[in-house]
Design a protein around this motif. Sequence first.
Motif, mmCIF file in Angstrom:
data_model
loop_
_atom_site.group_PDB
_atom_site.id
_atom_site.type_symbol
_atom_site.label_atom_id
_atom_site.label_comp_id
_atom_site.label_asym_id
_atom_site.label_seq_id
_atom_site.Cartn_x
_atom_site.Cartn_y
_atom_site.Cartn_z
ATOM 1 N N PHE A 41 51.719 59.455 133.296
ATOM 2 C CA PHE A 41 50.544 59.718 134.166
ATOM 3 C C PHE A 41 50.292 59.565 135.383
ATOM 4 O O PHE A 41 51.213 60.285 135.871
ATOM 5 N N THR A 43 48.776 59.143 138.242
ATOM 6 C CA THR A 43 49.987 58.754 138.652
ATOM 7 C C THR A 43 51.374 58.738 139.292
ATOM 8 O O THR A 43 51.128 58.823 140.784
ATOM 9 N N LEU A 52 47.034 57.769 145.923
ATOM 10 C CA LEU A 52 47.687 56.042 146.026
ATOM 11 C C LEU A 52 47.688 56.359 147.745
ATOM 12 O O LEU A 52 47.104 55.186 148.215
ATOM 13 N N ALA B 19 50.295 52.843 127.627
ATOM 14 C CA ALA B 19 48.997 52.610 127.907
ATOM 15 C C ALA B 19 49.240 51.765 129.097
ATOM 16 O O ALA B 19 49.621 50.875 129.802
ATOM 17 N N SER B 20 48.115 51.419 130.071
ATOM 18 C CA SER B 20 47.914 50.752 131.304
ATOM 19 C C SER B 20 46.584 50.487 131.439
ATOM 20 O O SER B 20 45.765 51.042 131.248
ATOM 21 N N GLU B 25 47.327 53.218 138.478
ATOM 22 C CA GLU B 25 46.570 54.073 137.177
ATOM 23 C C GLU B 25 44.761 54.318 137.261
ATOM 24 O O GLU B 25 43.954 55.601 137.369
ATOM 25 N N VAL B 44 43.818 53.875 131.094
ATOM 26 C CA VAL B 44 43.881 54.967 130.682
ATOM 27 C C VAL B 44 45.187 55.038 129.482
ATOM 28 O O VAL B 44 46.258 54.204 129.586
#
Lengths: 390, 455
Positions: A41, A43, A52, B19-20, B25, B44
């Motif tokens: 991700f 992130t 973040l 998957a989140s 995210e 996501v």
Amino acid sequence: MSNEAEQDWKDIIHRCFRCGYCKFTYDYNDFNCPSYKKYRFETYSTGGRLWLIYGIINGDLQWSENLANVLYACPTCGNCMENCRFDKFNFLLVDMIEAARAEAVKKGFCPEKQKALLARTKNPDMYNPYGEPNSDNEDLKKEYNLPDKAEWVYYIGCTSNYRQKNLRDATIRFLKKANIDFTLIDEHCCCSPIMRTGQISPVQDFMNYNIAQIINAGASKVITSCAGCYRTLKKDWLKFGAEYDFEVYHTIELVNKLLDEEKIKIKSEYNKTITYHDPCHLGRHMGVYDIPRDVIKRIPGVNFVEMERNRENAWCCGAGGGVKIGYPEWAVEISGERLEEAKETGATILSSVCPFCRTNLSDANDKYNMGFEVLDLIEILDQLEIEAME
Amino acid sequence: MSKIEVLSKLEDIVGKDFASNNREELFIYSQDPGVSHPRQVDYVVMPETVQEVQQIVRIANEKKIPIVPMGGGLTLSGLVIPVKGGIVLDTKRMDKIIEINETSRYALIEAGVTSGQLISHLREKYPDLQPPYPDAPPSVTLAGNALIHGSGYLSQKYGDHASMINGLEVVLPNGEVCKVGSCALSKYWFTRGPIPDLIGLFTSAFGTMGIVTKISIKLFPKPKLRNIVIGLIKNLDTIPGLVLNLTATDIPEDLMVALAEKPDFMKGYAILLLYITGDSQDELDSKTKILKKMYRKNKATFMKLPPRYYDIFLEQPQFAAKAADFRKGGGFEYVGSFLPLEKIPAAIEKARDISLKYGIVPTQVSRIIGRGHNVMFAASYSFNRADLDDMERARKALHETNEMVLELGGIPWKSELAGQKLIIEKMDPNYKILLRTIRKVLDPNGIMNPGNWEV
Ligand SMILES: Cc1cc2nc3c(=O)[nH]c(=O)nc-3n(C[C@H](O)[C@H](O)[C@H](O)COP(=O)(O)OP(=O)(O)OC[C@H]3O[C@@H](n4cnc5c(N)ncnc54)[C@H](O)[C@@H]3O)c2cc1C
Ligand code: SF4
Ligand code: SF4
């Protein structure tokens, strides 16, 4: 992180564009941010983390366990600093992540496993992150007949003293062989593990204590056999306001210097194929790349081979930044990837100059049955005949 | 179905790790590095295989959840931020380079392959071949680039990157997989036709027609040497003539006209950045000689650069993202547009005025595409992400640039929602009806990136 730097990073963090150069090696050949490569991700890319953190700073996001988890799932390897193209702030990227971890700690969001590091380090019976009873090193001094005062202090570091004793002993034996006038001190942890995990409350005291011990030993030079201690003493202590006038060396720098000055000579051969893993703390964080290679190349008989990702582009071993304690399986997975890469070189010896890398690479070597000999360079030198020339 | 149930279905498909709906995210995927306001994201998901994409699309269809495909997410115009919530499907785990066909010169890759990955793969294994790719950071996907009519290396000679698509594998909005291009019937992904060309359905569609899972793009020979021949242009009106003359020869591999305040030598001029390639220094020298003459004839001045600038201009991809820090602020966005060559002088002037009006240093590039049949004109506006007024200024500048482009007869490229609206206002009503009809047939539940191209 000092107040001045703290001012800086909060004013700078929004400048990350989330463009993602930091995910790669310099030639884009592979993802080289272990965190992004694992989690995928956005992130978990450097940019994701910085956004973040900026979200927290400007109030768009609140602290949460998961947010802290994202911040801690990073071995602080510094690949991002190397490959982010924005040279006005790329050198601050890992500092910003560590500073945000310090905020997480303040807000009570430090993950439990990493908290244990602080508890053990602060414990007056331990003063080390491994939870071992503190060694004042007096027995070692006796065993090796070391003086109370000397020109050099060998600052052993917790990993060498409590987990990689062979590395410690090999270092001491080398220093003896090379006729170095050195001693040991009653150490407290250098604070690298707690700094990386943002738990900085005892840093000042520990740092002052260690500095006082070094000065009391009458030393003008300190030697560390750990890349993490080396970086911490030489760079991070200064950020915390340390003032000292001793010089800090990594063992391998001393070895190289002694070879340069022809004060020692390696008399025996080592007929093996060696590759070298750059510890992040020594390489990307301190810019020391050539010296270990120079030493290896000066060992008679050695066939030295490079891994594809080396020097500034080295793949991290995965142990740093609190990842070994926080995510032990992932840490070993990261080292597993390094071993795969080492395999392609045909080397049988995987060397490094950091007990922490050595531990993690060895763990992966065992777990994946890779069949390497994982050794610190000082352990290799320990197997050789070394003659002092004076 | 509750959000937890949807998430658990997505987790069943791709695994728990990919998957989140964690806030973190959702926060990151609710914004891009451009100037768009954040918009809601609900999930996501990062599939690895075409089957996983199919299953995700089927669930989205069944539950009428919007779904937005995302590659590098670096288009800057908010195209990967959902308009109506839903799932962002990040394609970057679909990252296999499946085939490099050296004879028919194409690369068959999965949709999540980044430009960095393919560039480096070819450099190492096929040094005589090069892909078409943009000056975007190496983390963008080549699929994302080709699908939005991107342009970049080789565009002057061979056209925009959408025209370099040989074939696609697409998961349609109903979850069926469809191949378009020669791959519809041949194992060679080597050409678009000669069957009705449906590839166009998926280009500049912004994910509204389906999710591309594989793409075949053309590769091109890579000469051994490359250099840049710079020309300074004082009178903007000479640009179309100069470009016509230059592109009448076979010499320029890539050709751009740039306007910038920095480095200092660029101030007050439009700069011609002309790239030449060859297999020997003699070849480059003779091309340079011809170019110098042509520059002189067309009132442009040849300029030799200090060596460090050659390094900057010859880097591939160039570090264009540096514009993000012009205002010490982590952001820039540009109106890219397709314009007819004859309108470039006017566009340069007008965009410069817009920049000055909003206190932003004018930064522009006009990239000649396909020998001047089209020009990708980009006016870039840097902003400081920490300064909301600054971001608003950039938004206004972008909007006025969109209007200006349309007035000149051009079309904003990879447009954000506001720009799409302007385009749609000008569109032939029957084009709109056709587009609407096709979309309705393909995507009756309106799950594919809804809110975009709302005709
Ligand atoms: C510094 C900088 C420089 C740039 N320079 C250039 C340049 O020189 N030339 C150029 O052309 N562009 C340029 N760009 C714009 C853009 O970054 C590139 O075109 C890039 O290649 C887009 O790819 P992406 O993966 O980021 O696409 P994304 O932004 O992820 O996606 C673009 C669009 O395609 C859709 N999409 C993505 N993947 C799929 C899929 N698999 N199936 C269906 N739809 C999909 C998305 O929904 C979205 O609408 C630049 C951007 C930056 C930040
Ligand atoms: S850290 Fe640097 S390279 Fe990485 S996303 Fe941010 S600006 Fe880009
Ligand atoms: S320090 Fe290493 S793991 Fe952490 S964000 Fe930077 S590149 Fe990734």
